[in-house]
Design a protein around this motif. Structure first.
Motif, PDB file in Angstrom:
ATOM      1  N   ASP A  59      25.346  39.765  49.918  1.00 20.62           N
ATOM      2  CA  ASP A  59      24.726  39.754  51.186  1.00 20.62           C
ATOM      3  C   ASP A  59      24.211  40.743  51.995  1.00 20.62           C
ATOM      4  OD1 ASP A  59      25.318  36.971  50.841  1.00 20.62           O
ATOM      5  OD2 ASP A  59      27.028  37.221  52.439  1.00 20.62           O
ATOM      6  N   LYS A  72      31.756  47.591  44.207  1.00 16.28           N
ATOM      7  CA  LYS A  72      32.912  47.585  44.819  1.00 16.28           C
ATOM      8  C   LYS A  72      34.089  48.313  44.049  1.00 16.28           C
ATOM      9  CE  LYS A  72      36.795  43.935  45.790  1.00 16.28           C
ATOM     10  NZ  LYS A  72      36.750  44.595  47.211  1.00 16.28           N
ATOM     11  N   GLU A  73      34.152  48.100  42.734  1.00 16.14           N
ATOM     12  CA  GLU A  73      35.126  48.951  41.850  1.00 16.14           C
ATOM     13  C   GLU A  73      35.087  50.228  41.958  1.00 16.14           C
ATOM     14  OE1 GLU A  73      36.781  48.821  37.232  1.00 16.14           O
ATOM     15  OE2 GLU A  73      35.363  47.273  38.042  1.00 16.14           O
ATOM     16  N   PRO A 115      35.349  48.224  51.035  1.00 22.16           N
ATOM     17  CA  PRO A 115      36.114  47.491  51.534  1.00 22.16           C
ATOM     18  C   PRO A 115      35.535  45.886  51.619  1.00 22.16           C
ATOM     19  CG  PRO A 115      35.439  48.831  53.241  1.00 22.16           C
ATOM     20  CD  PRO A 115      34.893  49.194  51.826  1.00 22.16           C
ATOM     21  N   LEU A 116      34.883  45.278  50.822  1.00 22.39           N
ATOM     22  CA  LEU A 116      34.440  43.969  50.903  1.00 22.39           C
ATOM     23  C   LEU A 116      34.318  43.169  49.927  1.00 22.39           C
ATOM     24  CD1 LEU A 116      30.932  45.783  52.561  1.00 22.39           C
ATOM     25  CD2 LEU A 116      32.880  44.329  53.959  1.00 22.39           C
ATOM     26  N   SER A 117      34.263  41.942  49.984  1.00 18.88           N
ATOM     27  CA  SER A 117      34.264  41.196  48.780  1.00 18.88           C
ATOM     28  C   SER A 117      32.960  41.222  48.139  1.00 18.88           C
ATOM     29  CB  SER A 117      34.313  39.708  49.243  1.00 18.88           C
ATOM     30  OG  SER A 117      33.440  39.318  49.827  1.00 18.88           O
ATOM     31  N   VAL A 118      32.717  40.731  46.838  1.00 20.91           N
ATOM     32  CA  VAL A 118      31.509  40.819  45.913  1.00 20.91           C
ATOM     33  C   VAL A 118      30.632  39.823  46.771  1.00 20.91           C
ATOM     34  CG1 VAL A 118      30.516  40.057  43.791  1.00 20.91           C
ATOM     35  CG2 VAL A 118      32.621  41.571  43.738  1.00 20.91           C
ATOM     36  N   PRO A 119      30.877  38.803  47.192  1.00 21.43           N
ATOM     37  CA  PRO A 119      29.936  37.987  47.883  1.00 21.43           C
ATOM     38  C   PRO A 119      29.388  38.834  49.198  1.00 21.43           C
ATOM     39  CG  PRO A 119      31.550  36.602  47.310  1.00 21.43           C
ATOM     40  CD  PRO A 119      31.915  37.982  47.112  1.00 21.43           C
ATOM     41  N   GLU A 120      30.173  39.449  50.079  1.00 23.18           N
ATOM     42  CA  GLU A 120      29.710  40.245  51.137  1.00 23.18           C
ATOM     43  C   GLU A 120      28.766  41.274  50.679  1.00 23.18           C
ATOM     44  OE1 GLU A 120      33.357  39.782  54.297  1.00 23.18           O
ATOM     45  OE2 GLU A 120      33.509  41.143  52.511  1.00 23.18           O
ATOM     46  N   ALA A 152      29.895  43.968  41.894  1.00 28.17           N
ATOM     47  CA  ALA A 152      31.271  44.190  41.354  1.00 28.17           C
ATOM     48  C   ALA A 152      31.641  45.466  41.116  1.00 28.17           C
ATOM     49  CB  ALA A 152      31.496  43.074  40.172  1.00 28.17           C
TER      50      ALA A 152
END
Length: 230
Positions: free
Chosen positions: A85, A71-72, A77-82, A68
């Motif tokens: 992974d 990302k922030e 440009p991806l989700s936290v789960p991505e 997170a």
């Protein structure tokens, strides 16, 4: 009956050890660097320039919190789960294809095996990653079992994983040595009645405390057989 290993404590008392429990990261394998660089490597794979203190910032965060944060703060440009992974894939590739054992550790394992000492692993690492590295380096045959914190449901802030490993080998704490590079795990084992062999790793911040805590401290595995009277 298995042969016993004369075990010299720091106060000169000679003990007999029948079993040995090894940590994985920083003890058997020179692998702690991946946890210092994985976030930076992940960002670099997308062309981002990570901050110099990124590993320090993420050190106390969970994997989800770290993802997170990336990302922030980097606008991935991806989700936290991505992101999770992707980070896990870098770690998996490292253990499957690149990580190497510490110098001279195989000589120690061979000497312990020749003495009839049973050995197992207690680690916070993922089981498949640990097995992959051990198989690639032809080390899996030294160990009866691998216990992971995730599978047993307990971390090394409590002695459960050490006690479970000890019981699986058929010994009690007074007959079992725990090899640890981290002060945290070593103290848990010592408080639970195990003999502790401290192992130097350059990423451990509490080396002085580990030296004081350990019954025997190894600056490297080069002199291990002598210090352990094998």
């Amino acid at each position: 009956m298995p042969r016993t290993l004369p075990y010299l404590r720091k106060y000169g008392e000679c003990m007999s050890i029948k079993g040995a429990i090894f940590d994985f990261d920083g003890t058997l394998f020179d692998s702690m660097s991946i946890w210092e660089t994985v976030a930076s490597d992940y960002l670099a794979s997308f062309g981002y320039n990570p901050k110099k203190d990124l590993s320090k910032t993420l050190k106390t965060m969970s994997l989800m919190q770290s993802a997170a944060y990336l990302k922030e703060n980097y606008g991935l440009p991806l989700s936290v789960p991505e992101i999770i992974d992707g980070v896990n894939q870098i770690v998996e590739d490292y253990y499957f294809y690149h990580v190497m054992p510490k110098d001279h550790v195989i000589a120690l394992l061979t000497a312990l095996q020749n003495k009839g000492i049973k050995m197992c692993i207690a680690t916070a690492l993922n089981l498949e990653q640990a097995k992959a590295a051990l198989k690639r380096c032809d080390m899996l045959h030294y160990f009866d079992t691998i216990f992971t914190c995730n599978e047993v449901g307990h971390g090394k802030d409590e002695p459960y994983i050490f006690e479970l490993a000890c019981q699986a080998m058929g010994f009690d704490q007074s007959e079992t040595a725990v090899f640890e590079d981290g002060y945290h795990g070593a103290k848990t084992a010592k408080d639970a009645g195990f003999y502790v062999v401290g192992v130097y790793d350059r990423y451990e911040k509490r080396t002085a405390e580990l030296k004081d805590l350990a019954d025997v401290y190894l600056d490297s595995f080069f002199n291990a057989q002598k210090l352990l009277h094998i």
